[in-house]
Design a protein around this motif. Structure first.
Motif, PDB file in Angstrom:
ATOM      1  N   MET A 163      -2.852  54.316  43.350  1.00  0.00           N
ATOM      2  CA  MET A 163      -3.384  53.351  43.629  1.00  0.00           C
ATOM      3  C   MET A 163      -4.351  53.214  44.887  1.00  0.00           C
ATOM      4  O   MET A 163      -3.632  53.152  45.856  1.00  0.00           O
ATOM      5  N   PHE A 164      -5.488  52.525  44.732  1.00  0.00           N
ATOM      6  CA  PHE A 164      -6.384  52.584  45.838  1.00  0.00           C
ATOM      7  C   PHE A 164      -7.677  51.791  45.412  1.00  0.00           C
ATOM      8  O   PHE A 164      -7.787  51.172  44.177  1.00  0.00           O
TER       9      PHE A 164
ATOM     10  N   GLN B 207      -8.924  50.060  41.885  1.00  0.00           N
ATOM     11  CA  GLN B 207      -8.862  51.238  41.161  1.00  0.00           C
ATOM     12  C   GLN B 207      -8.693  51.005  39.781  1.00  0.00           C
ATOM     13  O   GLN B 207      -9.395  51.614  38.809  1.00  0.00           O
ATOM     14  N   SER B 208      -7.923  49.790  39.343  1.00  0.00           N
ATOM     15  CA  SER B 208      -7.452  49.698  38.038  1.00  0.00           C
ATOM     16  C   SER B 208      -8.780  49.307  37.292  1.00  0.00           C
ATOM     17  O   SER B 208      -8.789  49.097  36.083  1.00  0.00           O
TER      18      SER B 208
ATOM     19  N   SER C 215     -12.734  53.652  35.422  1.00  0.00           N
ATOM     20  CA  SER C 215     -11.973  54.760  34.577  1.00  0.00           C
ATOM     21  C   SER C 215     -12.499  56.208  35.144  1.00  0.00           C
ATOM     22  O   SER C 215     -13.715  56.208  35.708  1.00  0.00           O
ATOM     23  N   SER C 216     -11.647  57.104  35.309  1.00  0.00           N
ATOM     24  CA  SER C 216     -11.959  58.131  35.914  1.00  0.00           C
ATOM     25  C   SER C 216     -12.620  59.148  35.075  1.00  0.00           C
ATOM     26  O   SER C 216     -12.385  59.317  33.922  1.00  0.00           O
TER      27      SER C 216
ATOM     28  N   LYS D 134      -6.371  70.611  44.422  1.00  0.00           N
ATOM     29  CA  LYS D 134      -5.488  69.725  45.433  1.00  0.00           C
ATOM     30  C   LYS D 134      -6.075  69.973  46.772  1.00  0.00           C
ATOM     31  O   LYS D 134      -6.262  70.947  47.557  1.00  0.00           O
TER      32      LYS D 134
ATOM     33  N   GLN E 208     -11.835  66.793  46.188  1.00  0.00           N
ATOM     34  CA  GLN E 208     -12.449  67.062  45.043  1.00  0.00           C
ATOM     35  C   GLN E 208     -13.779  66.389  44.685  1.00  0.00           C
ATOM     36  O   GLN E 208     -13.824  64.820  45.195  1.00  0.00           O
TER      37      GLN E 208
ATOM     38  N   TRP F 198     -16.746  58.437  38.554  1.00  0.00           N
ATOM     39  CA  TRP F 198     -15.903  57.497  38.194  1.00  0.00           C
ATOM     40  C   TRP F 198     -17.120  56.492  37.330  1.00  0.00           C
ATOM     41  O   TRP F 198     -18.234  56.424  37.602  1.00  0.00           O
TER      42      TRP F 198
ATOM     43  N   ARG G  46     -12.926  62.531  46.810  1.00  0.00           N
ATOM     44  CA  ARG G  46     -11.650  61.975  47.131  1.00  0.00           C
ATOM     45  C   ARG G  46     -10.649  63.315  47.539  1.00  0.00           C
ATOM     46  O   ARG G  46     -10.786  64.273  47.018  1.00  0.00           O
TER      47      ARG G  46
ATOM     48  N   THR H 268      -7.333  64.761  46.887  1.00  0.00           N
ATOM     49  CA  THR H 268      -6.307  64.486  45.525  1.00  0.00           C
ATOM     50  C   THR H 268      -4.992  64.818  46.232  1.00  0.00           C
ATOM     51  O   THR H 268      -3.997  64.422  45.592  1.00  0.00           O
ATOM     52  N   SER H 269      -4.858  65.214  47.546  1.00  0.00           N
ATOM     53  CA  SER H 269      -3.365  65.188  47.941  1.00  0.00           C
ATOM     54  C   SER H 269      -2.975  63.907  48.573  1.00  0.00           C
ATOM     55  O   SER H 269      -1.774  63.811  48.820  1.00  0.00           O
ATOM     56  N   ASN H 270      -3.881  63.113  49.020  1.00  0.00           N
ATOM     57  CA  ASN H 270      -3.287  61.739  49.531  1.00  0.00           C
ATOM     58  C   ASN H 270      -4.329  60.489  48.985  1.00  0.00           C
ATOM     59  O   ASN H 270      -3.933  59.400  49.523  1.00  0.00           O
ATOM     60  N   ASP H 271      -5.092  60.742  47.855  1.00  0.00           N
ATOM     61  CA  ASP H 271      -5.861  59.763  47.369  1.00  0.00           C
ATOM     62  C   ASP H 271      -6.934  59.064  48.248  1.00  0.00           C
ATOM     63  O   ASP H 271      -7.442  57.991  47.948  1.00  0.00           O
TER      64      ASP H 271
ATOM     65  N   TYR I  39      -6.469  59.750  36.680  1.00  0.00           N
ATOM     66  CA  TYR I  39      -7.069  60.488  37.508  1.00  0.00           C
ATOM     67  C   TYR I  39      -6.470  61.624  38.131  1.00  0.00           C
ATOM     68  O   TYR I  39      -5.139  61.653  38.135  1.00  0.00           O
TER      69      TYR I  39
ATOM     70  N   TYR J 157      -2.243  64.734  43.372  1.00  0.00           N
ATOM     71  CA  TYR J 157      -1.141  65.327  43.844  1.00  0.00           C
ATOM     72  C   TYR J 157      -0.273  64.732  44.602  1.00  0.00           C
ATOM     73  O   TYR J 157       1.020  65.159  45.058  1.00  0.00           O
ATOM     74  N   THR J 158      -0.267  63.291  44.701  1.00  0.00           N
ATOM     75  CA  THR J 158       0.398  62.516  45.306  1.00  0.00           C
ATOM     76  C   THR J 158       1.668  61.978  44.463  1.00  0.00           C
ATOM     77  O   THR J 158       1.322  61.670  43.221  1.00  0.00           O
TER      78      THR J 158
ATOM     79  N   SER K 129       0.304  54.613  40.028  1.00  0.00           N
ATOM     80  CA  SER K 129      -0.116  53.219  40.331  1.00  0.00           C
ATOM     81  C   SER K 129       0.732  52.246  39.839  1.00  0.00           C
ATOM     82  O   SER K 129       1.318  52.511  38.885  1.00  0.00           O
TER      83      SER K 129
ATOM     84  N   ASN L 240      -0.137  49.390  38.555  1.00  0.00           N
ATOM     85  CA  ASN L 240      -0.639  48.707  37.280  1.00  0.00           C
ATOM     86  C   ASN L 240      -0.077  49.451  36.075  1.00  0.00           C
ATOM     87  O   ASN L 240       0.040  48.914  34.854  1.00  0.00           O
TER      88      ASN L 240
END
Lengths: 93, 417
Positions: A1-2, A14-15, A18-19, A50, A53, A57, A71, A73-76, B302, B305-306, B310, B312
Motif C-alpha cells: 500500500m502506497f 494506491q487503491s 489499477s495496475s 525484483k 521496474q 498504472w 517503482r 518492487t523490492s520496497n514499493d 501489482y 516482492y515486499t 495492502s 484495503n
C-alpha cells in the motif's frame, strides 16, 4: 500500500489505481507476421523484476487516465512518474 | 529411518527429560559438486529432493535455501488441501497430491497433522451455482469426490454461516469435497527435510543463489553466497523469486509475483470444524488446532516482492467474513502477513524442462501451491531424473504458452485457488 502521484490529479491512495503491469511492451506492428514464439513473448513473458521496474498504472477511480511509473518492487518505493508517450527517465536502468 | 519416531522413542526420551533428541536434519557445508541441486528449501523443493533420493536413487544432491527451510510461502499459507479442480489435467495433478497426503504422516514417520475435515465452496449468484455444479460433475467424472449442497444443507454442515436471503451476497448453495482438508504447514517442510537428510541429501540453509553458470545451452553450476557449486542438473523451486533465478540464466518466464495475504485471529474454542471458501466475495476461513481462525485474503494487483500486502485487501476480506459469519464480529485479529506468489496467466503451475539443458523449473503455483506439495515434489523429481515429464505433469510444460494449450483454471477455480 502506497501513494501514487497521478500526473493529472496529484497524490492519491494506491487503491484508487489499477495496475497495468510492465510498461513499454510494444504492440506488434504486423500481427499476421508473428510466429507463435513471438506471440508468447508479447502476450505472456514478463521480466517480473525484483528491483526497479517500469510499469503502467490507470487512475481508474479518478481521472481514468493511463501513465507510467518507475517503482522499486523490492520496497514499493516510487522513483518517478511520467506520462504516456514520454521517454522513460534514463537515470534508472 | 535412523531415528524412528514412535511411542517407545517418546517414552525413552521422556525419561531423559527430552534432552537427547537428535537433530531432525543435518546442517552440512556444501560439497564442490552434486549430481543435482534443488534451489529453494520450501515444501515443494524439499519434497523434490526427498523423492529424487527415494524413488530415483539420486543421493548426491543438495537443497539450497537462502533463508531457513519452510520460511517462505510454506510457512505463510492457509494450509488448505483439496483436489476439486475443473480440468482433467489439474484434477490429475491435484488428486495425485491428495492421495499422497493421505499417507504422508506414515510415509515420513512425521505427523503432518493432515485432517480431512472437508472443504466447502459457496455459491452466491446464479453463475456461481452453474459453475460449481458443473465442477462437481467434472470432478465425479474424474473420480474425485464432490457433492452439491443446497442452502439448507450448507447451513446444516456449517451452522455459523449466515444463510439469510437478505444479505448482499446470499448463500445459494455450495460444493463439498469431504476428502479435502488442512495440514500443518511447517511439519510438511520439516518431515520432508528429515526424510531427505536421512537419505543423504545435503540441506544447506542461508545459502543464496547469485548466478547460474552456463556453457552454451547447458548448465554447469551455481554461484552462491557459499561459493561456486558444480552440477549439471538444477531444479528451481523458488516460488515468488522464480523469475529472479530465471533472469540469471537469461530466461524469461510467464510469471508475475504479487503479495498474497493471510491473517489469524486470537485463539478461541472450536467453532468451525471445516474449511469454507467463497470465491465470489473472496473470503475463506478455517480454524487451526490452536483455535485461531485462519483467514485468507486476496493478492495485490501489482508486482511486488515486499512480504506485506495492502490494507484495503484485508479490509475487503474481513467485510465478507463478517457478513457471512456475524458471530465473528468481535474477534480480534492477532497477526497478518504476506507471501510472494508467482502467478501464471492461466493460473496453473509450470513443472517443466526448459530449452537450457539441465535446467528445470517448478513454479507458477500462484495462490494455491501448498495443497500440491507432495505431488509437485514427486512429479518434479520424475521430470529431473528422467529429463522427461511424468504423464501427470506433461500438460504443465512451459511450451504451453507458445502452443496455446493452456490449462485455464482462472475461470474454474476463480480467485481463491
Amino acid at each position: 500500500m502506497f501513494l501514487i502521484n497521478c500526473p493529472f490529479c496529484g497524490e492519491r491512495d494506491q487503491s484508487e489505481f489499477s495496475s497495468g503491469g510492465e510498461a513499454h511492451i510494444v504492440r506488434p506492428k504486423q500481427p499476421t507476421e508473428l510466429s507463435d514464439d513471438e506471440w508468447a513473448e508479447y502476450l505472456f513473458m514478463r521480466k517480473n523484476i525484483k528491483g526497479i521496474q517500469f510499469e503502467r498504472w490507470n487512475h481508474v477511480h479518478g481521472c481514468r487516465k493511463w501513465f507510467n511509473v518507475v517503482r522499486d518492487t523490492s520496497n514499493d518505493k516510487i522513483l518517478s512518474v511520467y506520462k504516456m508517450g514520454e521517454k522513460p527517465p534514463v537515470n534508472y536502468k | 529411518m535412523k531415528n524412528k519416531y514412535s511411542v517407545f522413542s517418546l517414552i525413552k526420551n521422556a525419561l531423559s527429560q527430552h534432552e537427547n533428541w537428535q537433530q531432525a536434519w543435518g546442517n552440512p557445508e556444501p560439497k564442490k559438486e552434486y549430481d543435482a541441486i534443488i534451489v529453494g528449501g520450501g515444501g515443494h523443493g524439499l519434497a523434490t529432493a526427498y523423492y529424487l533420493a527415494k524413488k530415483h536413487n539420486l543421493k548426491n544432491i543438495a537443497v539450497l535455501e537462502k533463508d531457513w527451510i519452510g520460511g517462505g510461502n510454506t510457512g505463510r499459507n492457509t494450509t488448505i488441501i483439496r483436489s476439486n479442480y475443473l480440468w482433467d489435467a489439474s484434477a490429475g495433478l491435484y488428486d495425485h497430491a491428495l492421495k499422497l497426503w493421505e499417507n504422508l504422516s506414515q510415509e515420513l514417520n512425521y505427523n503432518v497433522m493432515f485432517s480431512q475435515r472437508g472443504v466447502m465452496n459457496l455459491a452466491h449468484n446464479l453463475q456461481d451455482v452453474r459453475d460449481l455444479k458443473r465442477r462437481t460433475h467434472a470432478n465425479r467424472l474424474n473420480g474425485i469426490d464432490a457433492v452439491w449442497l443446497n442452502t439448507e444443507e450448507v447451513k446444516k454442515f456449517c451452522p455459523i454461516i449466515n444463510t439469510s436471503p437478505d444479505i448482499r451476497y446470499p448463500v445459494l448453495g455450495g460444493t463439498l469435497q469431504r476428502r479435502a482438508g488442512t495440514a500443518r504447514h511447517d511439519a510438511v517442510a520439516w518431515g520432508y527435510a528429515r526424510g531427505a537428510s536421512d537419505m543423504g541429501v545435503d540441506i544447506i540453509q542461508n545459502c543464496e543463489v547469485k548466478g547460474i553458470k552456463r556453457n552454451g545451452d547447458k548448465v554447469e553450476g551455481l554461484e552462491t553466497t557459499k561459493g561456486f557449486i558444480k552440477t549439471n542438473k538444477i531444479g528451481v523451486v523458488a516460488a515468488g523469486h522464480s523469475s529472479v533465478i530465471a533472469n540469471m540464466a537469461g530466461l524469461k518466464l510467464p510469471l508475475e509475483s504479487k503479495p498474497l495475504q493471510a491473517l489469524v485471529s486470537e485463539p478461541v474454542k472450536p467453532i468451525i470444524d471445516t474449511v469454507v471458501m467463497s470465491n465470489a466475495v473472496h473470503a475463506y476461513v478455517s480454524q487451526s488446532d490452536k483455535g485461531e481462525l485462519v483467514i485468507g485474503a486476496g493478492t495485490d494487483s501489482y508486482v511486488s516482492y515486499t512480504q506485506r500486502g495492502s490494507h484495503n485487501i484485508v479490509e475487503e476480506t474481513l467485510k465478507a467474513i463478517l457478513e457471512l459469519y456475524p458471530i465473528f464480529s468481535r474477534m480480534k485479529m492477532l497477526r497478518q502477513w504476506g507471501g510472494i506468489v508467482d502467478i501464471c496467466p492461466d493460473a496453473s503451475p509450470i513443472i517443466s524442462k526448459t530449452n537450457i539443458k539441465g535446467l528445470y523449473f517448478n513454479c507458477g503455483w500462484g495462490t494455491g501451491g501448498f495443497k500440491a506439495t507432495p505431488g509437485s515434489g514427486d512429479l518434479f523429481a520424475h521430470t529431473i531424473a528422467n529429463d522427461e515429464p511424468h504423464k501427470l505433469n506433461a500438460a504443465f510444460n512451459l511450451n504451453r504458452f507458445i502452443s496455446g494449450d493452456l490449462v485455464d483454471e482462472h475461470g474454474a477455480a476463480a480467485v481463491a485457488h
